[in-house]
Write a protein that holds these residues in place. Structure first.
Motif, mmCIF file in Angstrom:
data_model
loop_
_atom_site.group_PDB
_atom_site.id
_atom_site.type_symbol
_atom_site.label_atom_id
_atom_site.label_comp_id
_atom_site.label_asym_id
_atom_site.label_seq_id
_atom_site.Cartn_x
_atom_site.Cartn_y
_atom_site.Cartn_z
ATOM 1 N N LEU A 1 0.821 -1.212 0.000
ATOM 2 C CA LEU A 1 0.000 0.000 0.000
ATOM 3 C C LEU A 1 0.857 1.266 0.000
ATOM 4 N N PRO A 2 0.483 2.297 -0.725
ATOM 5 C CA PRO A 2 -0.527 2.205 -1.802
ATOM 6 C C PRO A 2 0.108 1.598 -3.044
ATOM 7 N N MET A 3 -0.578 0.683 -3.689
ATOM 8 C CA MET A 3 -0.075 0.075 -4.922
ATOM 9 C C MET A 3 -0.677 0.825 -6.103
ATOM 10 N N GLU A 4 0.170 1.378 -6.939
ATOM 11 C CA GLU A 4 -0.254 2.206 -8.062
ATOM 12 C C GLU A 4 -0.079 1.442 -9.370
ATOM 13 N N ILE A 5 -1.098 1.451 -10.210
ATOM 14 C CA ILE A 5 -1.098 0.705 -11.460
ATOM 15 C C ILE A 5 -1.399 1.688 -12.585
ATOM 16 N N TYR A 6 -0.573 1.687 -13.622
ATOM 17 C CA TYR A 6 -0.571 2.774 -14.602
ATOM 18 C C TYR A 6 -1.202 2.374 -15.936
ATOM 19 N N LEU B 1 -6.922 -16.123 0.581
ATOM 20 C CA LEU B 1 -8.297 -16.535 0.316
ATOM 21 C C LEU B 1 -8.468 -18.041 0.454
ATOM 22 N N SER B 2 -7.462 -18.802 0.001
ATOM 23 C CA SER B 2 -7.553 -20.263 0.109
ATOM 24 C C SER B 2 -7.470 -20.717 1.563
ATOM 25 N N SER B 3 -7.001 -19.827 2.445
ATOM 26 C CA SER B 3 -6.945 -20.142 3.882
ATOM 27 C C SER B 3 -8.227 -19.763 4.599
ATOM 28 N N GLY B 4 -9.208 -19.249 3.854
ATOM 29 C CA GLY B 4 -10.494 -18.915 4.448
ATOM 30 C C GLY B 4 -10.638 -17.469 4.858
ATOM 31 N N ILE B 5 -9.654 -16.651 4.602
ATOM 32 C CA ILE B 5 -9.705 -15.241 4.967
ATOM 33 C C ILE B 5 -10.511 -14.478 3.914
ATOM 34 N N LYS B 6 -11.426 -13.636 4.369
ATOM 35 C CA LYS B 6 -12.188 -12.795 3.464
ATOM 36 C C LYS B 6 -11.495 -11.433 3.353
ATOM 37 N N ILE B 7 -11.484 -10.889 2.131
ATOM 38 C CA ILE B 7 -10.709 -9.680 1.881
ATOM 39 C C ILE B 7 -11.536 -8.670 1.090
ATOM 40 N N GLU B 8 -11.462 -7.411 1.513
ATOM 41 C CA GLU B 8 -12.069 -6.313 0.777
ATOM 42 C C GLU B 8 -10.957 -5.340 0.389
ATOM 43 N N ILE B 9 -10.907 -4.993 -0.898
ATOM 44 C CA ILE B 9 -9.868 -4.107 -1.416
ATOM 45 C C ILE B 9 -10.516 -2.802 -1.869
ATOM 46 N N GLU B 10 -9.991 -1.685 -1.397
ATOM 47 C CA GLU B 10 -10.483 -0.379 -1.810
ATOM 48 C C GLU B 10 -9.555 0.173 -2.887
ATOM 49 N N ILE B 11 -10.123 0.464 -4.059
ATOM 50 C CA ILE B 11 -9.332 0.908 -5.206
ATOM 51 C C ILE B 11 -9.842 2.261 -5.679
ATOM 52 N N ARG B 12 -8.899 3.179 -5.855
ATOM 53 C CA ARG B 12 -9.238 4.522 -6.317
ATOM 54 C C ARG B 12 -8.739 4.719 -7.744
ATOM 55 N N GLY B 13 -9.638 5.170 -8.622
ATOM 56 C CA GLY B 13 -9.273 5.419 -10.001
ATOM 57 C C GLY B 13 -8.970 6.887 -10.238
ATOM 58 N N ILE C 1 -5.677 1.434 -2.145
ATOM 59 C CA ILE C 1 -5.413 2.323 -1.013
ATOM 60 C C ILE C 1 -5.739 1.720 0.343
ATOM 61 N N ASN C 2 -6.493 0.611 0.372
ATOM 62 C CA ASN C 2 -6.796 0.013 1.679
ATOM 63 C C ASN C 2 -7.201 -1.441 1.514
ATOM 64 N N ILE C 3 -6.926 -2.229 2.542
ATOM 65 C CA ILE C 3 -7.300 -3.644 2.574
ATOM 66 C C ILE C 3 -7.962 -3.929 3.915
ATOM 67 N N LYS C 4 -9.130 -4.579 3.865
ATOM 68 C CA LYS C 4 -9.822 -4.995 5.080
ATOM 69 C C LYS C 4 -9.885 -6.518 5.110
ATOM 70 N N LEU C 5 -9.648 -7.095 6.266
ATOM 71 C CA LEU C 5 -9.621 -8.551 6.411
ATOM 72 C C LEU C 5 -10.711 -9.017 7.365
ATOM 73 N N GLU C 6 -11.261 -10.178 7.081
ATOM 74 C CA GLU C 6 -12.195 -10.836 7.991
ATOM 75 C C GLU C 6 -11.682 -12.240 8.243
ATOM 76 N N GLN C 7 -11.438 -12.554 9.510
ATOM 77 C CA GLN C 7 -10.802 -13.815 9.865
ATOM 78 C C GLN C 7 -11.704 -15.008 9.544
ATOM 79 N N PRO C 8 -11.097 -16.189 9.338
ATOM 80 C CA PRO C 8 -11.893 -17.400 9.061
ATOM 81 C C PRO C 8 -12.905 -17.665 10.166
#
Length: 667
Positions: free
Chosen positions: A478-483, A562-574, A658-665
């Motif tokens: 973070l922050p990961m920028e893609i061009y 994800l394969s370990s059961g963790i749920k992930i939300e990614i916030e991406i800004r354009g 710009i942000n990552i949210k995690l939810e445990q298994p």
């Protein structure tokens, strides 16, 4: 027109003058490009195919020709972009070699995980391929773990480019110090004009000498015509340990497509090199090449000549062979150096360290970091040890060859087409000579297993759930920028979604680097032009390509979490540059986020798609448009140099994780 032939056997690369056809037809450009390819004039072929693509923008046949010309010109970034475009659109597998070459180019760019996946895709798509490419793909897919391991070694030698006047924008290669006083090497900088035709000429290689003084090289001088025969390539010097014998390669008639090389030797007497004599004993086999000489001194038993040949009876394509010879130059029948050293692929540029009984050589077949890596094997009782990769610094993601050790054992020379070499058009087109100094505390090189492994298990390695579920673990991304290229994806559209995926957009963007360089540096000269070129090149290297590497690394971690059961939300800004109207730029920002979502759906054969479908992986969109663009960035449509091609504007065309949210298994 200059006619040039690529001679892979002594690892040089040529630049050509561009002679465009006068006709403006598609057929004429394709015909001229194909002719240039047949005559190994790859830079010229690229220009012809580029013109042809102006007629047929999406023709996959022309795209494949462009990819092949770029690969053979060693323009790996351009080649990767074109192969990637073909692979993305080739649903019927009309161009199976595009996938193999795409994997190969990714390895040359240091993208090992992605390269491994692509090689696996090739293997899966071509299960009946038991020939060279099938074997190579299976081995490379298994070797990517070793490539990562080698590249992660910490201790590296001190490497420096020999610089001008030794190196030029042509290929300079095969350097060796004669004692500590004179540098001998080969260079492809000499234009030979045929006496019977003023219009026909070609470049030939010559053997040169330069005397280092106060850490600088004096102006190099070619050896006389006795060694450097006028119309032939003369190169690849190898000395006996006492420097009284010099072996070299002479390749006849550079105008012949099937160029064959022979080995000669010369004795140093009365302060000069004597008349060359052809090596006997069958070393020079009729119809085959003998090149890359190296000499081991064997005391009262005489010497052993190591050399490279494509003759039959070897382990693969180019192999290392050896022939014993006496003080009066009686050579024994050559024998293959064996399958510990030689593989199914190419081995070349041997150099023997007599005091330490160590053979150094370069190989495509042993697991390494990129193209040809440098290896060493130690002989004990005539038996070679398992080859060891010398590691990063000595090796790069491209070709590293002609390794030698100076008499003091503290450093030496090598040749490479790595970034940092002098060039005209492609950063990795041509070979330069490099000096290295061995670090005081070096680590043991990585030992490469000799057994050809099967295709590796593609199941993900599950890391510790505690690590993967720790939010701090992801901060490095973070922050990961893609061009993005200007107005991509879907130019002049008000849509908020696109069918394009980011990989195809990235590949097309890279292919436009020459255009960005040309447009941003137009009408500039001298230091101002050099600074402008550097600005564009650094943007593509440190922003566009670096972010692509980071994205792939992030996706591999994402898959494991994800394969370990963790749920992930990614916030991406354009984001967008201020070139268009605000409403348009908002929608463009959304399309850019959409292209990344499409990429995630297709990543690694769709392995993340099920998580997107069931909600385990969520994408939250923030469309900022031009609102965050820096002040002073041009929004003048007619000033494309600054509003499109200037890196200050290009850096605004991006999306940001710009942000990552995690939810445990289990929650």
């Amino acid at each position: 027109m200059i006619k040039l032939k690529v001679i892979s056997l002594f690892l040089v690369f040529f630049f050509t003058q561009i002679n465009f056809v006068s006709s403006q037809s598609l057929k004429a450009y394709l015909s001229a490009g194909d002719e240039a390819m047949e005559e190994f004039r790859y830079a010229e072929a690229i220009e012809y195919y580029k013109k042809a693509l102006e007629f047929e923008t999406d023709d996959p046949t022309i795209s494949f020709k462009m990819a092949e010309a770029s690969r053979l010109y060693k323009d790996y970034e351009r080649a990767a972009a074109w192969y990637g475009k073909i692979v993305t659109g080739d649903r019927e597998n009309r161009y199976p070699m595009a996938l193999f070459r795409y994997a190969e180019m990714k390895k040359y760019l240091g993208m090992y995980e992605e390269s491994g996946r692509l090689y696996e895709r090739y293997t899966a798509a071509n299960p009946s391929d038991t020939g060279y490419f099938g074997v190579k793909a299976r081995k490379e897919s298994a070797d990517m773990k070793t490539a990562i391991e080698i590249s992660n070694r910490k201790i590296e030698p001190e490497i420096s480019n020999a610089g001008s006047p030794v190196n030029t924008t042509y290929s300079d290669f095969g350097a060796s110090m004669m004692g500590d006083t004179v540098l001998y090497y080969s260079s492809l900088r000499f234009l030979y004009e045929q006496s019977d035709s003023k219009n026909e000429s070609y470049f030939v290689s010559r053997i040169l000498t330069s005397k280092p003084a106060a850490n600088k090289n004096k102006q190099p001088l070619p050896l006389g015509l006795l060694i450097n025969e006028a119309s032939t390539h003369n190169c690849n010097v190898g000395f006996s340990p006492d420097y009284r014998i010099m072996f070299f390669t002479r390749c006849g008639d550079p105008e012949t497509a099937e160029l064959k090389c022979e080995m000669f030797y010369s004795r140093y007497e009365n302060g000069r090199w004597g008349k060359p004599e052809k090596v006997g004993g069958g070393v020079n086999a009729e119809g085959f090449t003998a090149t890359h000489p190296a000499v081991e001194a064997r005391g009262a038993d005489g010497y052993t000549l190591y050399f490279v040949s494509d003759r039959p009876g070897g382990e693969g394509r180019l192999d290392i062979w050896k022939s014993d010879f006496t003080a009066d130059f009686n050579f024994s029948t050559p024998v293959n150096a064996g399958n510990v050293i030689n593989t199914f692929d190419d081995e070349m540029t041997p150099w023997f360290d007599t005091p330490n009984k160590t053979l150094y050589f370069s190989s495509y077949g042993h697991a390494g970091m990129g193209g040809m890596d440098i290896f060493k094997t130690v002989y004990e009782n005539e038996v070679p040890s398992t080859p060891e990769n010398l590691g990063p610094g000595y090796n790069s993601t491209v070709n590293d060859v002609y390794y030698t050790v100076n008499r003091d054992g503290k450093g030496g020379t090598l040749s490479s087409n790595r970034i940092g070499s002098m060039y005209i058009r492609s950063k990795t087109c041509c070979y330069d000579i490099y000096y290295y100094k061995i670090p005081e505390q070096d680590t043991t090189p990585v030992v490469i297993a000799e057994v050809l492994p099967a295709v590796k298990d593609t199941a993900p390695v599950v890391e510790d759930v505690k690590v993967l579920s720790d939010r701090n673990y992801y901060d490095k991304f973070l922050p990961m920028e893609i061009y993005f290229d200007n107005d991509e994806p879907d130019k002049k559209s008000m849509a908020v979604r696109t069918k394009k995926d980011y990989e195809s957009l990235y590949n097309t963007y890279l292919e436009r680097l020459p255009e960005y360089l040309a447009e941003f540096t137009a009408n500039l000269s001298g230091e101002e032009k050099t600074a402008a070129e550097k600005k564009v090149t650094e943007f593509f290297e440190t922003k566009v390509t670096a972010s692509w590497l980071q994205l792939n690394n992030f996706c591999s971690k994402l898959e494991k979490a994800l394969s370990s059961g963790i749920k992930i939300e990614i916030e991406i800004r354009g984001r967008a540059s201020p070139l268009a109207k605000s409403e348009y730029n908002i929608n463009l920002s959304k399309r850019r986020i959409s292209s990344l979502t499409n990429f995630l759906q297709e990543y690694n054969a769709g392995i993340l798609n099920s998580y997107l479908q069931d909600g385990s992986l969520k994408i939250t969109e923030v469309a900022a448009g031009e609102m965050l663009a820096q002040q002073g960035v041009s929004d003048v449509v007619t000033d494309k140099r600054n509003s499109v091609y200037n890196p200050d504007a290009a850096v605004e065309r991006r999306i940001e994780l710009i942000n990552i949210k995690l939810e445990q298994p289990g929650k």
